[in-house]
Design an enzyme around this catalytic site. Structure first.
Site, PDB file in Angstrom:
ATOM      1  N   ALA A  13      14.242  39.026  -8.720  1.00 49.79           N
ATOM      2  CA  ALA A  13      15.612  38.960  -8.199  1.00 49.79           C
ATOM      3  C   ALA A  13      16.330  40.289  -8.357  1.00 49.79           C
ATOM      4  CB  ALA A  13      16.381  37.840  -8.895  1.00 49.79           C
ATOM      5  N   ALA A  70      17.264  43.942  -6.156  1.00 51.09           N
ATOM      6  CA  ALA A  70      18.173  44.140  -5.028  1.00 51.09           C
ATOM      7  C   ALA A  70      17.839  43.219  -3.859  1.00 51.09           C
ATOM      8  CB  ALA A  70      18.130  45.603  -4.594  1.00 51.09           C
ATOM      9  N   MET A  71      16.600  43.262  -3.388  1.00 48.39           N
ATOM     10  CA  MET A  71      16.233  42.469  -2.218  1.00 48.39           C
ATOM     11  C   MET A  71      16.176  40.982  -2.552  1.00 48.39           C
ATOM     12  SD  MET A  71      15.737  43.187   0.950  1.00 48.39           S
ATOM     13  CE  MET A  71      15.018  44.798   1.081  1.00 48.39           C
ATOM     14  N   GLY A  72      15.666  40.640  -3.722  1.00 43.08           N
ATOM     15  CA  GLY A  72      15.644  39.240  -4.132  1.00 43.08           C
ATOM     16  C   GLY A  72      17.043  38.669  -4.237  1.00 43.08           C
ATOM     17  N   ALA A 121      18.947  46.568   0.587  1.00 41.15           N
ATOM     18  CA  ALA A 121      19.801  46.062  -0.492  1.00 41.15           C
ATOM     19  C   ALA A 121      19.813  47.071  -1.623  1.00 41.15           C
ATOM     20  CB  ALA A 121      19.282  44.715  -0.998  1.00 41.15           C
ATOM     21  N   LYS A 176       5.600  48.662   8.778  1.00 37.03           N
ATOM     22  CA  LYS A 176       6.624  48.741   7.722  1.00 37.03           C
ATOM     23  C   LYS A 176       6.164  49.684   6.613  1.00 37.03           C
ATOM     24  CE  LYS A 176      10.031  47.643   4.873  1.00 37.03           C
ATOM     25  NZ  LYS A 176      10.120  46.355   4.198  1.00 37.03           N
ATOM     26  N   ASN A 203      10.457  56.386   1.326  1.00 36.23           N
ATOM     27  CA  ASN A 203      10.511  56.199  -0.126  1.00 36.23           C
ATOM     28  C   ASN A 203      10.133  57.463  -0.891  1.00 36.23           C
ATOM     29  OD1 ASN A 203      11.281  53.520  -1.290  1.00 36.23           O
ATOM     30  ND2 ASN A 203       9.877  52.785   0.275  1.00 36.23           N
ATOM     31  N   GLU A 256       6.422  52.072  -6.990  1.00 34.96           N
ATOM     32  CA  GLU A 256       5.324  51.367  -6.324  1.00 34.96           C
ATOM     33  C   GLU A 256       4.459  52.320  -5.489  1.00 34.96           C
ATOM     34  OE1 GLU A 256       6.710  46.946  -5.343  1.00 34.96           O
ATOM     35  OE2 GLU A 256       7.967  48.413  -4.336  1.00 34.96           O
TER      36      GLU A 256
END
Length: 312
Positions: free
Chosen positions: A8, A10-12, A131, A187, A195, A273
């Site tokens: 949970a 930013a995107m979550g 997000a 993507k 990134n 990542e």
């Protein structure tokens, strides 16, 4: 629908908030104690396109999951390097009916998920939503976005379409894709350029776009992704993908956004990542005997930055 957001950040937080607003029963699970504590005490607070919102959602610390109630849908948003541990920790929430949708950045996560979930319940996709987190329990959610998803194995097309419908009912603009691996690689090209480059150059996407070498760097990196993808029966339209990537430069849409890797490393001193994005292309390049010098170098640069900043 009973939905669990596994990761949970930013995107979550975005998906959790929007699905909650859409009338679903949402539980957030995350490994950051301060974030979980803030949401428990004050709710999930968000600047949502300029409007200040607070949503009181169920939230649990990943290491202390107390619920034994099975969930209908799990959406995976944890960091790629934490995926295996997250799936171990949420095993009590999964039964033979639980659907698992992976929207992680990067390539090849289904190999890990299959260890915990039957293939017919696995759905993979990607999202163009953005997000940010401004601190524990506080999200910054601007702009528009979309989701594409597909069933991992044939025979679950109707379920995949139903999941897309459920997400769309909460404003997430989801649609079924019959070629999700193309979309995932497409993507990944966005992440493989925006990134790493924004993180190393310490800029947002619009700033990157203003530099003279930006276009050449994007073209070269996309070509490396495409060369590897071809060995996995994914034929990227390089010109279209480059054009798609460079829409990120537009300051009137998402150009002022700092990508997730920048937020992780530069703002929050966390490991990135990169091994699941450019690093994955670098590894696959060696496997298929394809030269990937930009991805090799960018992976090394980001790891060097992690070391210099003593990221954890």
């Amino acid at each position: 629908m009973r939905i669990t957001i596994a990761g949970a950040g930013a995107m979550g937080s975005r998906f959790g908030l929007m699905l909650h607003k859409g009338g679903n029963e949402v539980t957030l699970i995350d490994g950051w104690p301060e974030h979980v504590k803030a949401i428990k005490e004050h709710g999930l607070r968000a600047n949502y396109n300029g409007e200040e919102l607070t949503a009181h959602l169920s939230v649990e610390l990943q290491s202390e999951i107390s619920s034994k109630e099975k969930t209908d849908l799990i959406i995976l948003f944890t960091k790629a390097m934490q995926l295996d541990k997250m799936l171990q920790d949420i095993k009590p929430l999964i039964d033979e009916h639980t659907k698992v949708l992976c929207l992680l950045n990067g390539i090849g996560h289904e190999d890990t998920i299959e260890k915990y979930v039957s293939k017919n319940n696995i759905f993979i996709g990607n999202t163009m939503w953005t997000a940010g987190l401004e601190g524990p329990g506080k999200a910054k959610l601007f702009g528009d976005g979309s989701v594409e998803l597909q069933n991992l194995i044939s025979g679950e097309e109707e379920t995949a379409k139903k999941l897309a419908e459920i997400l769309s009912e909460s404003g997430l603009n989801a649609k079924y894709s019959n070629n999700i691996h193309y979309s995932i690689y497409r993507k990944a090209c966005v992440n493989g350029t925006m990134n790493g480059l924004c993180t190393i150059l310490d800029t947002n996407m619009a700033g990157l776009g203003e530099t003279k070498p930006a276009h050449d760097m994007v073209v070269t990196i996309v070509n490396e992704f495409a060369a590897v993808a071809k060995f996995e029966n994914v034929n990227l339209d390089i010109a279209e993908v480059v054009q798609h990537v460079e829409t990120c430069f537009d300051p009137s849409t998402i150009g002022l956004h700092y990508p997730s890797m920048y937020q992780d490393l530069i703002k929050n001193n966390r490991l990135t990542e990169i091994d699941y994005i450019n690093g994955a292309v670098s590894r696959k390049g060696k496997k298929y005997n394809v030269a990937t010098p930009y991805c090799d170098f960018l992976t090394q640069l980001v790891h060097s930055k992690e070391e210099l900043l003593k990221a954890k």
